[in-house]
Design a protein around this motif. Structure first.
Motif, PDB file in Angstrom:
ATOM      1  N   THR A  90       0.834  -1.290  -0.055  1.00 19.85           N
ATOM      2  CA  THR A  90       0.061   0.124   0.035  1.00 19.85           C
ATOM      3  C   THR A  90       0.824   1.311   0.126  1.00 19.85           C
ATOM      4  O   THR A  90       0.513   2.295  -0.958  1.00 19.85           O
ATOM      5  CB  THR A  90      -0.668   0.034   1.162  1.00 19.85           C
ATOM      6  N   ALA A  91       1.779   1.112   0.773  1.00 19.29           N
ATOM      7  CA  ALA A  91       2.757   2.334   0.716  1.00 19.29           C
ATOM      8  C   ALA A  91       3.490   2.419  -0.428  1.00 19.29           C
ATOM      9  O   ALA A  91       3.699   3.601  -0.958  1.00 19.29           O
ATOM     10  CB  ALA A  91       3.933   2.311   1.874  1.00 19.29           C
ATOM     11  N   THR A  92       3.887   1.421  -0.897  1.00 20.21           N
ATOM     12  CA  THR A  92       4.719   1.646  -2.411  1.00 20.21           C
ATOM     13  C   THR A  92       3.809   1.835  -3.496  1.00 20.21           C
ATOM     14  O   THR A  92       4.264   2.928  -4.023  1.00 20.21           O
ATOM     15  CB  THR A  92       5.195   0.140  -2.626  1.00 20.21           C
ATOM     16  N   VAL A  93       2.478   1.389  -3.519  1.00 13.40           N
ATOM     17  CA  VAL A  93       1.715   1.845  -4.399  1.00 13.40           C
ATOM     18  C   VAL A  93       1.266   3.157  -4.518  1.00 13.40           C
ATOM     19  O   VAL A  93       1.363   3.823  -5.413  1.00 13.40           O
ATOM     20  CB  VAL A  93       0.268   1.035  -4.651  1.00 13.40           C
ATOM     21  N   HIS A  94       0.805   3.786  -3.243  1.00 18.29           N
ATOM     22  CA  HIS A  94       0.683   5.153  -3.095  1.00 18.29           C
ATOM     23  C   HIS A  94       1.905   6.164  -3.400  1.00 18.29           C
ATOM     24  O   HIS A  94       1.568   7.150  -4.097  1.00 18.29           O
ATOM     25  CB  HIS A  94       0.507   5.243  -1.482  1.00 18.29           C
ATOM     26  N   ALA A  95       3.002   5.600  -3.121  1.00 16.92           N
ATOM     27  CA  ALA A  95       4.400   6.282  -3.390  1.00 16.92           C
ATOM     28  C   ALA A  95       4.352   6.359  -5.039  1.00 16.92           C
ATOM     29  O   ALA A  95       4.736   7.631  -5.482  1.00 16.92           O
ATOM     30  CB  ALA A  95       5.500   5.971  -2.726  1.00 16.92           C
ATOM     31  N   ALA A  96       4.437   5.147  -5.566  1.00 20.01           N
ATOM     32  CA  ALA A  96       4.398   5.233  -6.936  1.00 20.01           C
ATOM     33  C   ALA A  96       3.261   5.888  -7.785  1.00 20.01           C
ATOM     34  O   ALA A  96       3.462   6.629  -8.909  1.00 20.01           O
ATOM     35  CB  ALA A  96       4.336   3.707  -7.492  1.00 20.01           C
ATOM     36  N   ALA A  97       2.088   6.007  -7.231  1.00 19.09           N
ATOM     37  CA  ALA A  97       1.164   6.694  -7.818  1.00 19.09           C
ATOM     38  C   ALA A  97       1.126   8.384  -7.936  1.00 19.09           C
ATOM     39  O   ALA A  97       1.115   9.227  -8.778  1.00 19.09           O
ATOM     40  CB  ALA A  97      -0.279   6.406  -7.243  1.00 19.09           C
ATOM     41  N   ARG A  98       1.964   8.712  -6.708  1.00 18.90           N
ATOM     42  CA  ARG A  98       2.521  10.029  -6.514  1.00 18.90           C
ATOM     43  C   ARG A  98       3.505  10.509  -7.542  1.00 18.90           C
ATOM     44  O   ARG A  98       3.359  11.634  -8.198  1.00 18.90           O
ATOM     45  CB  ARG A  98       2.782  10.447  -5.180  1.00 18.90           C
ATOM     46  N   ALA A  99       4.377   9.596  -7.667  1.00 19.33           N
ATOM     47  CA  ALA A  99       5.349   9.807  -8.578  1.00 19.33           C
ATOM     48  C   ALA A  99       4.931   9.783 -10.024  1.00 19.33           C
ATOM     49  O   ALA A  99       5.550  10.552 -10.968  1.00 19.33           O
ATOM     50  CB  ALA A  99       6.745   8.743  -8.556  1.00 19.33           C
ATOM     51  N   PHE A 100       3.839   8.851 -10.189  1.00 21.20           N
ATOM     52  CA  PHE A 100       3.658   8.833 -11.484  1.00 21.20           C
ATOM     53  C   PHE A 100       2.797   9.815 -12.071  1.00 21.20           C
ATOM     54  O   PHE A 100       2.948  10.896 -13.056  1.00 21.20           O
ATOM     55  CB  PHE A 100       2.443   7.669 -11.568  1.00 21.20           C
ATOM     56  N   THR A 101       1.700  10.541 -11.215  1.00 20.83           N
ATOM     57  CA  THR A 101       1.054  11.976 -11.314  1.00 20.83           C
ATOM     58  C   THR A 101       2.161  13.023 -11.334  1.00 20.83           C
ATOM     59  O   THR A 101       1.878  13.864 -12.423  1.00 20.83           O
ATOM     60  CB  THR A 101       0.556  12.167 -10.159  1.00 20.83           C
ATOM     61  N   THR A 102       3.203  13.066 -10.715  1.00 22.77           N
ATOM     62  CA  THR A 102       4.384  13.942 -10.571  1.00 22.77           C
ATOM     63  C   THR A 102       4.835  14.294 -12.114  1.00 22.77           C
ATOM     64  O   THR A 102       5.274  15.333 -12.670  1.00 22.77           O
ATOM     65  CB  THR A 102       5.234  14.053  -9.462  1.00 22.77           C
ATOM     66  N   ALA A 103       5.325  12.844 -12.724  1.00 21.98           N
ATOM     67  CA  ALA A 103       6.026  12.870 -13.953  1.00 21.98           C
ATOM     68  C   ALA A 103       4.992  13.210 -14.985  1.00 21.98           C
ATOM     69  O   ALA A 103       5.539  14.212 -15.980  1.00 21.98           O
ATOM     70  CB  ALA A 103       6.026  11.285 -14.179  1.00 21.98           C
ATOM     71  N   PHE A 104       3.609  13.319 -14.885  1.00 19.64           N
ATOM     72  CA  PHE A 104       2.743  13.832 -15.828  1.00 19.64           C
ATOM     73  C   PHE A 104       2.554  15.240 -15.894  1.00 19.64           C
ATOM     74  O   PHE A 104       2.477  15.901 -16.715  1.00 19.64           O
ATOM     75  CB  PHE A 104       1.406  12.969 -15.822  1.00 19.64           C
ATOM     76  N   THR A 105       2.628  15.636 -14.561  1.00 18.64           N
ATOM     77  CA  THR A 105       2.199  17.100 -14.173  1.00 18.64           C
ATOM     78  C   THR A 105       3.201  18.060 -13.836  1.00 18.64           C
ATOM     79  O   THR A 105       3.034  19.375 -13.664  1.00 18.64           O
ATOM     80  CB  THR A 105       1.049  17.067 -13.185  1.00 18.64           C
ATOM     81  N   ASP A 106       4.388  17.505 -13.494  1.00 16.52           N
ATOM     82  CA  ASP A 106       5.506  18.355 -12.948  1.00 16.52           C
ATOM     83  C   ASP A 106       5.106  19.095 -11.725  1.00 16.52           C
ATOM     84  O   ASP A 106       5.571  20.117 -11.369  1.00 16.52           O
ATOM     85  CB  ASP A 106       6.104  19.190 -14.047  1.00 16.52           C
ATOM     86  N   THR A 107       3.996  18.360 -10.821  1.00 20.66           N
ATOM     87  CA  THR A 107       3.558  19.044  -9.546  1.00 20.66           C
ATOM     88  C   THR A 107       4.180  18.262  -8.616  1.00 20.66           C
ATOM     89  O   THR A 107       4.041  16.911  -8.365  1.00 20.66           O
ATOM     90  CB  THR A 107       1.948  18.787  -9.515  1.00 20.66           C
ATOM     91  N   GLU A 108       4.894  18.990  -7.689  1.00 17.79           N
ATOM     92  CA  GLU A 108       5.654  18.260  -6.457  1.00 17.79           C
ATOM     93  C   GLU A 108       4.653  17.965  -5.652  1.00 17.79           C
ATOM     94  O   GLU A 108       3.518  18.730  -5.368  1.00 17.79           O
ATOM     95  CB  GLU A 108       6.450  19.109  -5.957  1.00 17.79           C
ATOM     96  N   GLN A 109       4.562  16.694  -5.042  1.00 19.03           N
ATOM     97  CA  GLN A 109       3.655  16.321  -3.771  1.00 19.03           C
ATOM     98  C   GLN A 109       2.080  16.517  -4.279  1.00 19.03           C
ATOM     99  O   GLN A 109       1.321  17.136  -3.439  1.00 19.03           O
ATOM    100  CB  GLN A 109       3.895  17.022  -2.649  1.00 19.03           C
ATOM    101  N   PRO A 110       1.785  15.826  -5.175  1.00 17.25           N
ATOM    102  CA  PRO A 110       0.221  15.920  -5.680  1.00 17.25           C
ATOM    103  C   PRO A 110      -0.636  15.096  -4.607  1.00 17.25           C
ATOM    104  O   PRO A 110      -0.028  14.257  -3.978  1.00 17.25           O
ATOM    105  CB  PRO A 110       0.412  15.190  -7.023  1.00 17.25           C
TER     106      PRO A 110
END
Length: 143
Positions: free
Chosen positions: A57-77
């Motif tokens: 759960t911790a890993t998936v959540h961190a990966a989803a944040r990183a994935f969103t950041t990669a698409f949006t260049d938004t830190e800590q979505p």
């Protein structure tokens, strides 16, 4: 000594899972810390499985944040939910407060809208419970 505290915390927080586990199609539920520790787990999930789920759960959540950041260049979505679909069902993870997540696993036939809604209701209830001051049985001794 810390394992006793952890078990007490788990017992005190697991009430959040009961309404979720009563929903059609919900098989398991886990409350996990951001660093992958179990805060609460459904009875049908063994301890080793609950620990693996909490870590993932911790890993998936961190990966989803990183994935969103990669698409949006938004830190800590801020994530609303992360859903993983497989032939066995759905894994849904939602933030549940400071450094905590709630994860459920459902059958493929589960009504995801209902499950996601109830997860948010339970997260709100958990937040309210954690924000409330703890009741002390020895309050009269403090007078």
């Amino acid at each position: 000594m810390s394992s006793t505290s952890s078990l007490t915390a788990t017992d005190e927080i697991s009430w959040v899972l009961t309404p979720l586990l009563e929903l059609p199609g919900v098989l398991h539920a886990v409350i996990a810390t951001g660093d992958g520790l179990v805060e609460g787990a459904s009875d049908g999930l063994g301890r080793a499985s609950a620990e693996r789920v909490a870590a993932m759960t911790a890993t998936v959540h961190a990966a989803a944040r990183a994935f969103t950041t990669a698409f949006t260049d938004t830190e800590q979505p801020r994530l609303a939910q992360t859903v993983v679909e497989s032939d066995l069902g759905f894994a849904i993870v939602v933030p549940a407060g400071e450094n905590t997540s709630l994860a459920v696993f459902t059958t493929p036939e589960a009504q995801l809208g209902n499950v996601a809604y109830q997860m948010q209701v339970q997260v709100a209830a958990l937040g309210h419970a954690l924000a409330s001051p703890a009741r002390r049985q020895d309050a009269s001794a403090r007078s």
